[in-house]
Design a protein around this motif. Structure first.
Motif, PDB file in Angstrom:
ATOM      1  N   SER A   1      24.024  55.478  50.019  1.00  0.00           N
ATOM      2  CA  SER A   1      24.668  54.279  50.554  1.00  0.00           C
ATOM      3  C   SER A   1      26.030  54.054  49.914  1.00  0.00           C
ATOM      4  N   PHE A   2      26.755  53.059  50.422  1.00  0.00           N
ATOM      5  CA  PHE A   2      28.039  52.618  49.898  1.00  0.00           C
ATOM      6  C   PHE A   2      27.888  51.150  49.500  1.00  0.00           C
ATOM      7  N   ARG A   3      28.224  50.824  48.270  1.00  0.00           N
ATOM      8  CA  ARG A   3      28.236  49.427  47.854  1.00  0.00           C
ATOM      9  C   ARG A   3      29.683  48.936  47.901  1.00  0.00           C
ATOM     10  N   LEU A   4      29.945  47.928  48.724  1.00  0.00           N
ATOM     11  CA  LEU A   4      31.283  47.382  48.857  1.00  0.00           C
ATOM     12  C   LEU A   4      31.485  46.225  47.888  1.00  0.00           C
ATOM     13  N   ARG A   5      32.717  46.052  47.472  1.00  0.00           N
ATOM     14  CA  ARG A   5      33.023  44.919  46.585  1.00  0.00           C
ATOM     15  C   ARG A   5      32.739  43.609  47.319  1.00  0.00           C
ATOM     16  N   ASP A   6      31.852  42.806  46.753  1.00  0.00           N
ATOM     17  CA  ASP A   6      31.481  41.499  47.297  1.00  0.00           C
ATOM     18  C   ASP A   6      30.878  41.578  48.694  1.00  0.00           C
ATOM     19  N   LYS A   7      30.368  42.759  49.070  1.00  0.00           N
ATOM     20  CA  LYS A   7      29.744  42.886  50.383  1.00  0.00           C
ATOM     21  C   LYS A   7      28.424  43.614  50.235  1.00  0.00           C
ATOM     22  N   GLN A   8      27.654  43.625  51.308  1.00  0.00           N
ATOM     23  CA  GLN A   8      26.332  44.230  51.247  1.00  0.00           C
ATOM     24  C   GLN A   8      26.428  45.752  51.247  1.00  0.00           C
ATOM     25  N   LEU A   9      25.301  46.374  50.961  1.00  0.00           N
ATOM     26  CA  LEU A   9      25.190  47.824  50.946  1.00  0.00           C
ATOM     27  C   LEU A   9      25.239  48.355  52.375  1.00  0.00           C
ATOM     28  N   ILE A  10      25.992  49.447  52.563  1.00  0.00           N
ATOM     29  CA  ILE A  10      26.034  50.145  53.845  1.00  0.00           C
ATOM     30  C   ILE A  10      25.287  51.457  53.671  1.00  0.00           C
ATOM     31  N   SER A  11      24.268  51.690  54.478  1.00  0.00           N
ATOM     32  CA  SER A  11      23.536  52.948  54.356  1.00  0.00           C
ATOM     33  C   SER A  11      24.342  54.081  54.962  1.00  0.00           C
ATOM     34  N   TYR A  12      24.185  55.271  54.391  1.00  0.00           N
ATOM     35  CA  TYR A  12      24.888  56.431  54.922  1.00  0.00           C
ATOM     36  C   TYR A  12      24.434  56.731  56.348  1.00  0.00           C
ATOM     37  N   ARG A  13      23.173  56.504  56.628  1.00  0.00           N
ATOM     38  CA  ARG A  13      22.659  56.749  57.982  1.00  0.00           C
ATOM     39  C   ARG A  13      23.408  55.897  59.006  1.00  0.00           C
ATOM     40  N   ASP A  14      23.605  54.621  58.661  1.00  0.00           N
ATOM     41  CA  ASP A  14      24.319  53.739  59.578  1.00  0.00           C
ATOM     42  C   ASP A  14      25.813  54.074  59.625  1.00  0.00           C
ATOM     43  N   TYR A  15      26.318  54.544  58.505  1.00  0.00           N
ATOM     44  CA  TYR A  15      27.761  54.787  58.412  1.00  0.00           C
ATOM     45  C   TYR A  15      28.169  56.062  59.142  1.00  0.00           C
ATOM     46  N   ALA A  16      27.416  57.161  58.948  1.00  0.00           N
ATOM     47  CA  ALA A  16      27.884  58.451  59.459  1.00  0.00           C
ATOM     48  C   ALA A  16      26.862  59.245  60.247  1.00  0.00           C
ATOM     49  N   GLY A  17      25.613  58.838  60.269  1.00  0.00           N
ATOM     50  CA  GLY A  17      24.632  59.616  61.010  1.00  0.00           C
ATOM     51  C   GLY A  17      24.252  60.892  60.273  1.00  0.00           C
ATOM     52  N   ASP A  18      23.735  61.868  61.006  1.00  0.00           N
ATOM     53  CA  ASP A  18      23.220  63.089  60.391  1.00  0.00           C
ATOM     54  C   ASP A  18      24.096  64.276  60.757  1.00  0.00           C
ATOM     55  N   GLY A  19      24.611  64.946  59.754  1.00  0.00           N
ATOM     56  CA  GLY A  19      25.420  66.132  59.975  1.00  0.00           C
ATOM     57  C   GLY A  19      26.902  65.812  60.021  1.00  0.00           C
ATOM     58  N   ILE A  20      27.687  66.470  59.165  1.00  0.00           N
ATOM     59  CA  ILE A  20      29.129  66.217  59.146  1.00  0.00           C
ATOM     60  C   ILE A  20      29.894  67.530  59.008  1.00  0.00           C
ATOM     61  N   PHE A  21      31.133  67.493  59.454  1.00  0.00           N
ATOM     62  CA  PHE A  21      32.071  68.569  59.200  1.00  0.00           C
ATOM     63  C   PHE A  21      32.877  68.204  57.955  1.00  0.00           C
ATOM     64  N   ARG A  22      32.962  69.129  57.011  1.00  0.00           N
ATOM     65  CA  ARG A  22      33.823  68.931  55.841  1.00  0.00           C
ATOM     66  C   ARG A  22      35.071  69.775  56.042  1.00  0.00           C
ATOM     67  N   LEU A  23      36.207  69.115  56.101  1.00  0.00           N
ATOM     68  CA  LEU A  23      37.482  69.783  56.360  1.00  0.00           C
ATOM     69  C   LEU A  23      38.375  69.677  55.131  1.00  0.00           C
ATOM     70  N   SER A  24      38.760  70.822  54.602  1.00  0.00           N
ATOM     71  CA  SER A  24      39.727  70.879  53.509  1.00  0.00           C
ATOM     72  C   SER A  24      41.080  71.208  54.123  1.00  0.00           C
ATOM     73  N   VAL A  25      41.949  70.213  54.190  1.00  0.00           N
ATOM     74  CA  VAL A  25      43.256  70.398  54.816  1.00  0.00           C
ATOM     75  C   VAL A  25      44.156  71.159  53.849  1.00  0.00           C
ATOM     76  N   GLY A  26      44.663  72.297  54.323  1.00  0.00           N
ATOM     77  CA  GLY A  26      45.513  73.143  53.489  1.00  0.00           C
ATOM     78  C   GLY A  26      46.978  72.751  53.595  1.00  0.00           C
ATOM     79  N   LEU A  27      47.839  73.753  53.547  1.00  0.00           N
ATOM     80  CA  LEU A  27      49.275  73.505  53.522  1.00  0.00           C
ATOM     81  C   LEU A  27      49.963  73.879  54.827  1.00  0.00           C
ATOM     82  N   GLU A  28      49.174  74.154  55.859  1.00  0.00           N
ATOM     83  CA  GLU A  28      49.771  74.478  57.139  1.00  0.00           C
ATOM     84  C   GLU A  28      50.404  73.227  57.764  1.00  0.00           C
ATOM     85  N   ASP A  29      51.210  73.458  58.793  1.00  0.00           N
ATOM     86  CA  ASP A  29      51.809  72.323  59.515  1.00  0.00           C
ATOM     87  C   ASP A  29      50.706  71.519  60.192  1.00  0.00           C
ATOM     88  N   ALA A  30      50.765  70.203  60.046  1.00  0.00           N
ATOM     89  CA  ALA A  30      49.704  69.342  60.573  1.00  0.00           C
ATOM     90  C   ALA A  30      49.549  69.493  62.076  1.00  0.00           C
TER      91      ALA A  30
END
Length: 404
Positions: A363-392
């Motif tokens: 989960s994510f604990r926000l300053r002065d706010k309630q906990l956000i679960s990862y399930r609610d935030y992003a669902g299941d399965g993500i792409f991890r992208l490492s942006v290199g030095l190529e032109d955007a």
């Protein structure tokens, strides 16, 4: 580098830290010392207990090596610490911290989401050695405080966390750890030494996989732990000499060469990632983008306060796990600029789809706010992208074709 009382800028430090012209030849570039042993100038024992403060010179490359020592001095200068120990990989660095400062009967608090190797070490290996482990959401300071016991010797964090980009308030966790007499170690690989002043936030041991941003070119594997001189001396005797996971001089030379351009590269990584993240957030196929530099990140305020660079790491979600796997297969066939490969922090962009089922309860604990679960935030399965030095614009075009 000659000593100076003036604090040097990051670019000057990256280039000159740990380096000096070769006294034997006057060479401007540092040499590679590939020798495994060195001629002794005095009678000495061959035990870790005989290791002094370094004034006795080099003896054996498992103990110390000039090329590795040069890189250690450079990373310590970049991280703003007294000393640094370089090892064979990021996992060797993490293992060094755990097995040097923990013994049977001790307790350690570890982030409930960590790099996979660290998570498995904490869940499987440490308990087998009689070390009690508590996994906790490090964004929830109340949970961290509740997890600490009288026997807690170490609190290990990671920020931003791999792969969900959750942040930890390092100064607050340092205060909690130190109040109980425990050390605070942090894996700051995603941020790099220039993206996060972990030592300035009272972190005792700052860990990096130097395979990633510090090396920056995807051609050498290594790990580092930076911190106070007395703590690094303990690590050197235990991990380097007893465990033996030392860094090769050639890899040290390659990584030091990469580190010399770290400030320039981190600026470019952040600029490219900011542009790509904004484009992804507007794409109809993308359901969530996780990048600390975006105002939509649940801890953007903490990122702006704690980080000096938002780095080049982005995670994004495209819906269900089935959809993610399908698009991943499509990417393998269609990507032309971005490499579909693991790892991160290199000059070329890398992307990989990751199952996140085991992370669903985080989960994510926000300053002065309630906990956000990862399930609610992003669902299941993500792409991890490492942006290199190529032109955007080229990266965006490549992603547009892959996501179509």
């Amino acid at each position: 580098m000659k000593r100076t009382n003036r604090k040097l800028g990051p670019m000057t430090t990256a280039i000159h830290g740990g380096e000096a012209p070769d006294p034997a030849t006057g060479a401007s570039a540092p040499p590679i010392h590939m020798s495994s042993t060195f001629v002794a100038e005095d009678v000495a024992g061959f035990s870790a207990h005989d290791l002094g403060d370094g004034g006795e010179g080099f003896i054996y490359s498992r103990w110390d090596n000039p090329s590795v020592a040069m890189l250690e001095a450079k990373i310590a200068a970049l991280q703003g610490t007294e000393d640094c120990l370089c090892l064979a990989s990021g996992m060797a660095a993490a293992t060094a911290i755990f097995l040097t400062f923990l013994s049977a009967g001790d307790h350690v608090v570890v982030s409930d989401v960590s790099y996979a190797g660290v998570a498995e070490l904490a869940r499987e290996t440490l308990p087998r050695l009689g070390i009690d482990v508590t996994m906790v959401d490090m964004s929830d300071l109340e949970a961290v405080a509740d997890a600490i016991r009288a026997t807690t010797r170490l609190v290990h964090t990671e920020t931003p966390v791999n792969p969900i980009m959750r942040l930890t308030d390092l100064k607050a966790v340092s205060d909690l750890a130190h109040a109980s007499g425990a050390l605070h170690s942090c894996d700051a690989t995603f941020a790099s030494p220039l993206g996060l002043d972990a030592a300035g936030l009272d972190v005792d041991l700052v860990m990096h996989s130097i395979t990633k941003y510090i090396g920056g070119h995807g051609d050498a594997v290594g790990g580092a732990v930076a911190g106070r001189a007395d703590l690094i001396a303990k690590l050197r005797k235990e991990a380097a000499i007893h465990h033996g996971g030392v860094l090769s001089p050639f890899n040290a030379w390659l990584i030091a060469r990469g580190a010399s351009t770290l400030p320039l590269r981190m600026k470019a990584h952040q600029a490219g990632a900011s542009e790509v993240a904004g484009w992804l957030e507007a794409h109809p196929a993308v359901t969530r983008v996780m990048y600390p530099g975006l105002p939509s990140h649940p801890q953007h305020e903490l990122a702006a306060r704690q980080m000096t660079s938002f780095s080049g790491m982005i995670s994004f979600q495209v819906g269900s796990a089935e959809t993610g796997r399908s698009i991943a297969r499509q990417m393998i066939d269609r990507l032309e600029v971005i490499h579909y490969a693991v790892s991160l922090g290199h000059h070329r962009s890398l992307i990989f789809w990751m199952e996140t089922g085991p992370l669903m309860e985080s989960s994510f604990r926000l300053r002065d706010k309630q906990l956000i679960s990862y399930r609610d935030y992003a669902g299941d399965g993500i792409f991890r992208l490492s942006v290199g030095l190529e032109d955007a614009e080229d990266l965006i075009a490549d992603l547009e074709n892959a996501l179509a």
